[in-house]
Design a protein around this motif. Structure first.
Motif, PDB file in Angstrom:
ATOM      1  N   TYR A   1     -54.754   5.052 -22.827  1.00  0.00           N
ATOM      2  CA  TYR A   1     -54.391   5.417 -21.469  1.00  0.00           C
ATOM      3  C   TYR A   1     -54.981   6.782 -21.097  1.00  0.00           C
ATOM      4  O   TYR A   1     -54.791   7.756 -21.812  1.00  0.00           O
ATOM      5  N   CYS A   2     -55.674   6.851 -19.983  1.00  0.00           N
ATOM      6  CA  CYS A   2     -56.200   8.130 -19.510  1.00  0.00           C
ATOM      7  C   CYS A   2     -55.238   8.689 -18.465  1.00  0.00           C
ATOM      8  O   CYS A   2     -55.014   8.066 -17.428  1.00  0.00           O
ATOM      9  N   VAL A   3     -54.658   9.870 -18.765  1.00  0.00           N
ATOM     10  CA  VAL A   3     -53.668  10.421 -17.846  1.00  0.00           C
ATOM     11  C   VAL A   3     -54.320  10.926 -16.564  1.00  0.00           C
ATOM     12  O   VAL A   3     -53.668  11.038 -15.537  1.00  0.00           O
ATOM     13  N   ARG A   4     -55.599  11.234 -16.618  1.00  0.00           N
ATOM     14  CA  ARG A   4     -56.250  11.721 -15.407  1.00  0.00           C
ATOM     15  C   ARG A   4     -56.631  10.552 -14.496  1.00  0.00           C
ATOM     16  O   ARG A   4     -56.434  10.603 -13.295  1.00  0.00           O
ATOM     17  N   CYS A   5     -57.183   9.502 -15.079  1.00  0.00           N
ATOM     18  CA  CYS A   5     -57.567   8.329 -14.281  1.00  0.00           C
ATOM     19  C   CYS A   5     -56.360   7.435 -13.992  1.00  0.00           C
ATOM     20  O   CYS A   5     -56.406   6.588 -13.121  1.00  0.00           O
ATOM     21  N   ARG A   6     -55.300   7.642 -14.763  1.00  0.00           N
ATOM     22  CA  ARG A   6     -54.070   6.869 -14.623  1.00  0.00           C
ATOM     23  C   ARG A   6     -54.270   5.377 -14.850  1.00  0.00           C
ATOM     24  O   ARG A   6     -53.728   4.544 -14.141  1.00  0.00           O
TER      25      ARG A   6
ATOM     26  N   ILE B   1     -62.823   9.484 -25.825  1.00  0.00           N
ATOM     27  CA  ILE B   1     -63.304  10.129 -24.598  1.00  0.00           C
ATOM     28  C   ILE B   1     -63.241   9.091 -23.484  1.00  0.00           C
ATOM     29  O   ILE B   1     -63.728   7.974 -23.637  1.00  0.00           O
ATOM     30  N   CYS B   2     -62.654   9.481 -22.373  1.00  0.00           N
ATOM     31  CA  CYS B   2     -62.596   8.571 -21.227  1.00  0.00           C
ATOM     32  C   CYS B   2     -63.999   8.393 -20.669  1.00  0.00           C
ATOM     33  O   CYS B   2     -64.674   9.375 -20.384  1.00  0.00           O
ATOM     34  N   PRO B   3     -64.443   7.130 -20.521  1.00  0.00           N
ATOM     35  CA  PRO B   3     -65.804   6.899 -20.032  1.00  0.00           C
ATOM     36  C   PRO B   3     -65.955   7.280 -18.553  1.00  0.00           C
ATOM     37  O   PRO B   3     -67.065   7.462 -18.074  1.00  0.00           O
ATOM     38  N   THR B   4     -64.847   7.407 -17.852  1.00  0.00           N
ATOM     39  CA  THR B   4     -64.909   7.689 -16.411  1.00  0.00           C
ATOM     40  C   THR B   4     -64.871   9.183 -16.122  1.00  0.00           C
ATOM     41  O   THR B   4     -65.748   9.722 -15.445  1.00  0.00           O
ATOM     42  N   CYS B   5     -63.836   9.877 -16.650  1.00  0.00           N
ATOM     43  CA  CYS B   5     -63.701  11.300 -16.329  1.00  0.00           C
ATOM     44  C   CYS B   5     -64.141  12.193 -17.486  1.00  0.00           C
ATOM     45  O   CYS B   5     -64.139  13.404 -17.367  1.00  0.00           O
ATOM     46  N   GLU B   6     -64.511  11.584 -18.613  1.00  0.00           N
ATOM     47  CA  GLU B   6     -64.968  12.303 -19.802  1.00  0.00           C
ATOM     48  C   GLU B   6     -63.929  13.240 -20.388  1.00  0.00           C
ATOM     49  O   GLU B   6     -64.237  14.153 -21.139  1.00  0.00           O
TER      50      GLU B   6
ATOM     51  N   PRO C   1     -55.510   2.447 -18.268  1.00  0.00           N
ATOM     52  CA  PRO C   1     -56.029   2.274 -19.622  1.00  0.00           C
ATOM     53  C   PRO C   1     -57.553   2.207 -19.599  1.00  0.00           C
ATOM     54  O   PRO C   1     -58.141   1.621 -18.698  1.00  0.00           O
ATOM     55  N   LYS C   2     -58.159   2.833 -20.597  1.00  0.00           N
ATOM     56  CA  LYS C   2     -59.625   2.850 -20.671  1.00  0.00           C
ATOM     57  C   LYS C   2     -60.057   2.464 -22.068  1.00  0.00           C
ATOM     58  O   LYS C   2     -59.392   2.795 -23.051  1.00  0.00           O
ATOM     59  N   ARG C   3     -61.211   1.836 -22.146  1.00  0.00           N
ATOM     60  CA  ARG C   3     -61.856   1.711 -23.457  1.00  0.00           C
ATOM     61  C   ARG C   3     -62.613   2.997 -23.684  1.00  0.00           C
ATOM     62  O   ARG C   3     -63.415   3.392 -22.849  1.00  0.00           O
TER      63      ARG C   3
HETATM   64 ZN   LIG Z   1     -60.264   9.257 -17.293  1.00  0.00          ZN
END
Ligand SMILES: [Zn+2]
Length: 158
Positions: free
Chosen positions: A78-83, A108-113, A85-87
């Motif tokens: 789970y990415c708390v910034r993107c809110r 590492i979140c692939p979206t917000c890094e 779940p991320k791979r």
């Molecule tokens: Zn993120």
């Protein structure tokens, strides 16, 4: 017991908080804040005392509200910034051992890094891992103080 949800709007996103300050802000116990940290609230963990960035705190508390609606599947964190779940990027994560039985999956979140964390007991790691490639590391007792005092000097990954 009365269940109050901490109001993330109280958080000033441009400042950072110690565990004590965050607890005082929400009128909650320090152990509650420590539990958030243990459950994945990011900290500036190279420092003592632990400092929590206001924006991370606000994002984390906001995320908690919707977390149950968006459960992580195996291989997701789970990415708390993107809110959501991320791979993790590259399908890779680090398993950071905090006690003999507990640890955090970190990627590492692939979206917000940003760094993304998922608590994963050793027993459930295989299930949570999905098809992620995992590397193992031991921490410098960063979260040890909130765990039960387990002596792990004879603990090895072998
Ligand atoms: Zn993120």
């Amino acid at each position: 017991m009365r269940k109050r949800r901490p109001n993330y709007r109280l958080v000033k996103i441009h400042r950072s908080y110690t565990v004590e300050e965050a607890a005082r802000l929400f009128g909650t116990h320090k152990n509650t804040v420590r539990a958030w940290v243990k459950a994945g609230l990011p900290t500036c963990d190279s420092k003592r005392p632990i400092l929590i960035l206001g924006r991370d705190l606000a994002a984390y508390l906001q995320a908690r509200r919707s977390r149950n609606k968006r459960p992580c599947k195996p291989g997701e964190i789970y990415c708390v910034r993107c809110r959501e779940p991320k791979r993790p990027a590259g399908d890779m994560a680090e398993y950071q051992i905090t006690t003999v039985i507990l640890g955090n999956l970190i990627g590492i979140c692939p979206t917000c890094e940003g760094m993304i964390y998922r608590r994963a007991s050793r027993a459930r790691l295989a299930e949570i891992q999905g098809n992620l490639v995992i590397t193992f590391s031991e921490t410098e007792r960063q979260v040890r103080e909130i765990d039960s005092p387990i002596v792990n000097s004879d603990f090895s990954l072998g």
